[in-house]
Design a protein around this motif. Structure first.
Motif, PDB file in Angstrom:
ATOM      1  N   ASP A   1     -31.335 -18.679 -20.334  1.00  0.00           N
ATOM      2  CA  ASP A   1     -30.859 -20.048 -20.142  1.00  0.00           C
ATOM      3  C   ASP A   1     -29.431 -20.266 -20.627  1.00  0.00           C
ATOM      4  OD1 ASP A   1     -33.407 -20.661 -19.146  1.00  0.00           O
ATOM      5  OD2 ASP A   1     -34.145 -21.051 -21.169  1.00  0.00           O
ATOM      6  N   LEU A   2     -28.581 -19.285 -20.435  1.00  0.00           N
ATOM      7  CA  LEU A   2     -27.181 -19.395 -20.846  1.00  0.00           C
ATOM      8  C   LEU A   2     -26.445 -20.271 -19.833  1.00  0.00           C
ATOM      9  CD1 LEU A   2     -25.464 -18.131 -23.139  1.00  0.00           C
ATOM     10  CD2 LEU A   2     -24.745 -16.403 -21.510  1.00  0.00           C
ATOM     11  N   THR A   3     -25.775 -21.295 -20.319  1.00  0.00           N
ATOM     12  CA  THR A   3     -25.028 -22.178 -19.415  1.00  0.00           C
ATOM     13  C   THR A   3     -23.693 -21.536 -19.063  1.00  0.00           C
ATOM     14  OG1 THR A   3     -23.900 -23.369 -21.187  1.00  0.00           O
ATOM     15  CG2 THR A   3     -26.084 -24.206 -20.511  1.00  0.00           C
ATOM     16  N   ASP A   4     -23.058 -22.071 -18.020  1.00  0.00           N
ATOM     17  CA  ASP A   4     -21.744 -21.564 -17.633  1.00  0.00           C
ATOM     18  C   ASP A   4     -20.728 -21.797 -18.746  1.00  0.00           C
ATOM     19  OD1 ASP A   4     -22.672 -20.669 -15.204  1.00  0.00           O
ATOM     20  OD2 ASP A   4     -22.064 -22.470 -14.105  1.00  0.00           O
ATOM     21  N   ALA A   5     -20.826 -22.947 -19.411  1.00  0.00           N
ATOM     22  CA  ALA A   5     -19.897 -23.245 -20.506  1.00  0.00           C
ATOM     23  C   ALA A   5     -20.076 -22.241 -21.648  1.00  0.00           C
ATOM     24  CB  ALA A   5     -20.119 -24.671 -21.013  1.00  0.00           C
ATOM     25  N   GLN A   6     -21.324 -21.946 -21.993  1.00  0.00           N
ATOM     26  CA  GLN A   6     -21.587 -20.966 -23.047  1.00  0.00           C
ATOM     27  C   GLN A   6     -21.051 -19.601 -22.645  1.00  0.00           C
ATOM     28  OE1 GLN A   6     -25.881 -21.553 -23.213  1.00  0.00           O
ATOM     29  NE2 GLN A   6     -25.715 -22.186 -25.369  1.00  0.00           N
ATOM     30  N   SER A   7     -21.285 -19.223 -21.403  1.00  0.00           N
ATOM     31  CA  SER A   7     -20.828 -17.931 -20.906  1.00  0.00           C
ATOM     32  C   SER A   7     -19.311 -17.811 -20.989  1.00  0.00           C
ATOM     33  CB  SER A   7     -21.304 -17.746 -19.470  1.00  0.00           C
ATOM     34  OG  SER A   7     -20.939 -16.492 -18.988  1.00  0.00           O
ATOM     35  N   GLU A   8     -18.606 -18.867 -20.615  1.00  0.00           N
ATOM     36  CA  GLU A   8     -17.142 -18.861 -20.683  1.00  0.00           C
ATOM     37  C   GLU A   8     -16.656 -18.779 -22.128  1.00  0.00           C
ATOM     38  OE1 GLU A   8     -14.647 -18.610 -18.404  1.00  0.00           O
ATOM     39  OE2 GLU A   8     -16.326 -18.126 -17.084  1.00  0.00           O
ATOM     40  N   GLN A   9     -17.300 -19.521 -23.026  1.00  0.00           N
ATOM     41  CA  GLN A   9     -16.911 -19.487 -24.437  1.00  0.00           C
ATOM     42  C   GLN A   9     -17.160 -18.104 -25.040  1.00  0.00           C
ATOM     43  OE1 GLN A   9     -19.252 -22.958 -25.595  1.00  0.00           O
ATOM     44  NE2 GLN A   9     -17.348 -23.996 -26.180  1.00  0.00           N
ATOM     45  N   ILE A  10     -18.267 -17.494 -24.684  1.00  0.00           N
ATOM     46  CA  ILE A  10     -18.573 -16.145 -25.168  1.00  0.00           C
ATOM     47  C   ILE A  10     -17.535 -15.159 -24.659  1.00  0.00           C
ATOM     48  CG2 ILE A  10     -20.228 -14.233 -24.973  1.00  0.00           C
ATOM     49  CD1 ILE A  10     -22.458 -16.380 -25.079  1.00  0.00           C
ATOM     50  N   LYS A  11     -17.161 -15.299 -23.395  1.00  0.00           N
ATOM     51  CA  LYS A  11     -16.142 -14.422 -22.827  1.00  0.00           C
ATOM     52  C   LYS A  11     -14.825 -14.558 -23.596  1.00  0.00           C
ATOM     53  CE  LYS A  11     -15.800 -14.151 -18.333  1.00  0.00           C
ATOM     54  NZ  LYS A  11     -15.441 -14.443 -16.931  1.00  0.00           N
ATOM     55  N   LYS A  12     -14.438 -15.797 -23.928  1.00  0.00           N
ATOM     56  CA  LYS A  12     -13.195 -16.033 -24.681  1.00  0.00           C
ATOM     57  C   LYS A  12     -13.272 -15.409 -26.074  1.00  0.00           C
ATOM     58  CE  LYS A  12     -11.855 -20.261 -22.311  1.00  0.00           C
ATOM     59  NZ  LYS A  12     -11.706 -21.725 -22.412  1.00  0.00           N
ATOM     60  N   ILE A  13     -14.419 -15.536 -26.714  1.00  0.00           N
ATOM     61  CA  ILE A  13     -14.599 -14.944 -28.045  1.00  0.00           C
ATOM     62  C   ILE A  13     -14.464 -13.426 -27.968  1.00  0.00           C
ATOM     63  CG2 ILE A  13     -16.306 -14.508 -29.870  1.00  0.00           C
ATOM     64  CD1 ILE A  13     -17.356 -17.393 -29.308  1.00  0.00           C
ATOM     65  N   ARG A  14     -15.067 -12.833 -26.956  1.00  0.00           N
ATOM     66  CA  ARG A  14     -15.009 -11.371 -26.807  1.00  0.00           C
ATOM     67  C   ARG A  14     -13.599 -10.884 -26.505  1.00  0.00           C
ATOM     68  NH1 ARG A  14     -20.689  -9.897 -23.773  1.00  0.00           N
ATOM     69  NH2 ARG A  14     -21.931 -10.113 -25.654  1.00  0.00           N
ATOM     70  N   VAL A  15     -12.877 -11.617 -25.660  1.00  0.00           N
ATOM     71  CA  VAL A  15     -11.499 -11.227 -25.347  1.00  0.00           C
ATOM     72  C   VAL A  15     -10.635 -11.307 -26.604  1.00  0.00           C
ATOM     73  CG1 VAL A  15      -9.421 -11.918 -24.085  1.00  0.00           C
ATOM     74  CG2 VAL A  15     -11.611 -11.791 -22.900  1.00  0.00           C
ATOM     75  N   LYS A  16     -10.798 -12.394 -27.355  1.00  0.00           N
ATOM     76  CA  LYS A  16     -10.040 -12.554 -28.600  1.00  0.00           C
ATOM     77  C   LYS A  16     -10.356 -11.419 -29.576  1.00  0.00           C
ATOM     78  CE  LYS A  16     -11.203 -15.333 -31.918  1.00  0.00           C
ATOM     79  NZ  LYS A  16     -11.595 -16.486 -32.725  1.00  0.00           N
ATOM     80  N   ALA A  17     -11.626 -11.068 -29.676  1.00  0.00           N
ATOM     81  CA  ALA A  17     -12.042  -9.986 -30.572  1.00  0.00           C
ATOM     82  C   ALA A  17     -11.446  -8.657 -30.133  1.00  0.00           C
ATOM     83  CB  ALA A  17     -13.560  -9.895 -30.629  1.00  0.00           C
ATOM     84  N   GLN A  18     -11.444  -8.409 -28.829  1.00  0.00           N
ATOM     85  CA  GLN A  18     -10.866  -7.157 -28.331  1.00  0.00           C
ATOM     86  C   GLN A  18      -9.374  -7.094 -28.608  1.00  0.00           C
ATOM     87  OE1 GLN A  18     -12.097  -7.206 -24.241  1.00  0.00           O
ATOM     88  NE2 GLN A  18     -14.069  -6.245 -24.676  1.00  0.00           N
ATOM     89  N   GLN A  19      -8.697  -8.216 -28.472  1.00  0.00           N
ATOM     90  CA  GLN A  19      -7.263  -8.242 -28.750  1.00  0.00           C
ATOM     91  C   GLN A  19      -6.988  -7.971 -30.230  1.00  0.00           C
ATOM     92  OE1 GLN A  19      -6.333 -12.154 -27.277  1.00  0.00           O
ATOM     93  NE2 GLN A  19      -5.693 -11.389 -25.268  1.00  0.00           N
ATOM     94  N   GLN A  20      -7.859  -8.464 -31.096  1.00  0.00           N
ATOM     95  CA  GLN A  20      -7.677  -8.257 -32.525  1.00  0.00           C
ATOM     96  C   GLN A  20      -8.039  -6.845 -32.962  1.00  0.00           C
ATOM     97  OE1 GLN A  20     -10.176 -11.353 -34.096  1.00  0.00           O
ATOM     98  NE2 GLN A  20      -8.514 -12.854 -34.156  1.00  0.00           N
ATOM     99  N   THR A  21      -9.050  -6.274 -32.333  1.00  0.00           N
ATOM    100  CA  THR A  21      -9.534  -4.973 -32.803  1.00  0.00           C
ATOM    101  C   THR A  21      -8.836  -3.778 -32.155  1.00  0.00           C
ATOM    102  OG1 THR A  21     -11.348  -4.997 -31.199  1.00  0.00           O
ATOM    103  CG2 THR A  21     -11.818  -5.859 -33.407  1.00  0.00           C
ATOM    104  N   LEU A  22      -8.209  -3.970 -31.011  1.00  0.00           N
ATOM    105  CA  LEU A  22      -7.566  -2.840 -30.341  1.00  0.00           C
ATOM    106  C   LEU A  22      -6.520  -2.152 -31.219  1.00  0.00           C
ATOM    107  CD1 LEU A  22      -7.364  -1.098 -27.822  1.00  0.00           C
ATOM    108  CD2 LEU A  22      -5.654  -2.708 -26.943  1.00  0.00           C
ATOM    109  N   PRO A  23      -5.599  -2.893 -31.868  1.00  0.00           N
ATOM    110  CA  PRO A  23      -4.633  -2.203 -32.737  1.00  0.00           C
ATOM    111  C   PRO A  23      -5.306  -1.466 -33.899  1.00  0.00           C
ATOM    112  CG  PRO A  23      -3.956  -4.486 -32.356  1.00  0.00           C
ATOM    113  CD  PRO A  23      -5.323  -4.327 -31.776  1.00  0.00           C
ATOM    114  N   ILE A  24      -6.375  -2.029 -34.417  1.00  0.00           N
ATOM    115  CA  ILE A  24      -7.089  -1.381 -35.522  1.00  0.00           C
ATOM    116  C   ILE A  24      -7.723  -0.082 -35.032  1.00  0.00           C
ATOM    117  CG2 ILE A  24      -8.969  -1.619 -37.197  1.00  0.00           C
ATOM    118  CD1 ILE A  24      -8.448  -4.669 -37.106  1.00  0.00           C
ATOM    119  N   LYS A  25      -8.344  -0.132 -33.856  1.00  0.00           N
ATOM    120  CA  LYS A  25      -8.965   1.076 -33.300  1.00  0.00           C
ATOM    121  C   LYS A  25      -7.922   2.156 -33.010  1.00  0.00           C
ATOM    122  CE  LYS A  25     -12.914  -1.198 -31.110  1.00  0.00           C
ATOM    123  NZ  LYS A  25     -13.553  -1.515 -29.816  1.00  0.00           N
ATOM    124  N   ASN A  26      -6.775   1.741 -32.491  1.00  0.00           N
ATOM    125  CA  ASN A  26      -5.709   2.700 -32.218  1.00  0.00           C
ATOM    126  C   ASN A  26      -5.219   3.359 -33.506  1.00  0.00           C
ATOM    127  OD1 ASN A  26      -5.804   2.219 -29.475  1.00  0.00           O
ATOM    128  ND2 ASN A  26      -4.169   0.707 -29.523  1.00  0.00           N
TER     129      ASN A  26
END
Length: 155
Positions: free
Chosen positions: A52-77
């Motif tokens: 029962d994930l709403t479209d709004a929830q899905s979009e917010q989750i996507k934004k959180i994941r993108v932000k996390a990837q942007q933050q963690t990529l330099p650390i992983k490198n």
């Protein structure tokens, strides 16, 4: 005569191993989902599987994941660079244990940063979910991490 038999057996073995290897690669390609094209969003939603994930929830989750990837990529490198440095240090003729220990501690610090980022993202996602979704999300995340650890133990 023995040499010819040996060559024949060797040739048959090579052909058998090659065909088996190619068959396994083809099966792997068929099982691996495609991440491009119009079904990319459907695959991402399927991966989440939160009920029962709403479209709004899905979009917010996507934004959180993108932000996390942007933050963690330099650390992983940086961590990859440190691991390469550790490999270099540990395979020299005379290993410098002080340098090795220093790099090991730096890798540990980077892993700690990654874990903090992951947990922050996870808690942000949990805050978006209702009680039923949160229970599902928590149990799903536990199964996912358990599977990763088992995969590493096998091989």
């Amino acid at each position: 005569m023995k040499t010819q038999n040996f060559k024949t057996i060797t040739l048959l073995l090579v052909v058998f191993l090659t065909s088996t290897s190619m068959n396994l690669m083809a099966q792997d390609e068929q099982e691996r989902p495609r991440r491009q094209g119009p079904d990319a969003k459907a695959l991402a939603d399927k991966r989440l599987k939160i009920p029962d994930l709403t479209d709004a929830q899905s979009e917010q989750i996507k934004k959180i994941r993108v932000k996390a990837q942007q933050q963690t990529l330099p650390i992983k490198n940086t961590m990859r660079e440190k691991r390469a440095r550790l490999t270099t240090l540990s395979t020299t003729e005379k290993a410098n244990m002080n340098e090795i220990n220093k790099v090991v501690e730096e890798i540990g610090d980077l892993q700690t940063q990654l874990m903090k980022h992951r947990e922050t993202s996870r808690q942000e996602i949990r805050a978006l979910l209702n009680d039923e979704q949160r229970v599902f999300f928590d149990s799903h995340m536990q199964r996912r991490h358990r599977g990763k650890h088992q995969k590493h133990r096998r091989g």
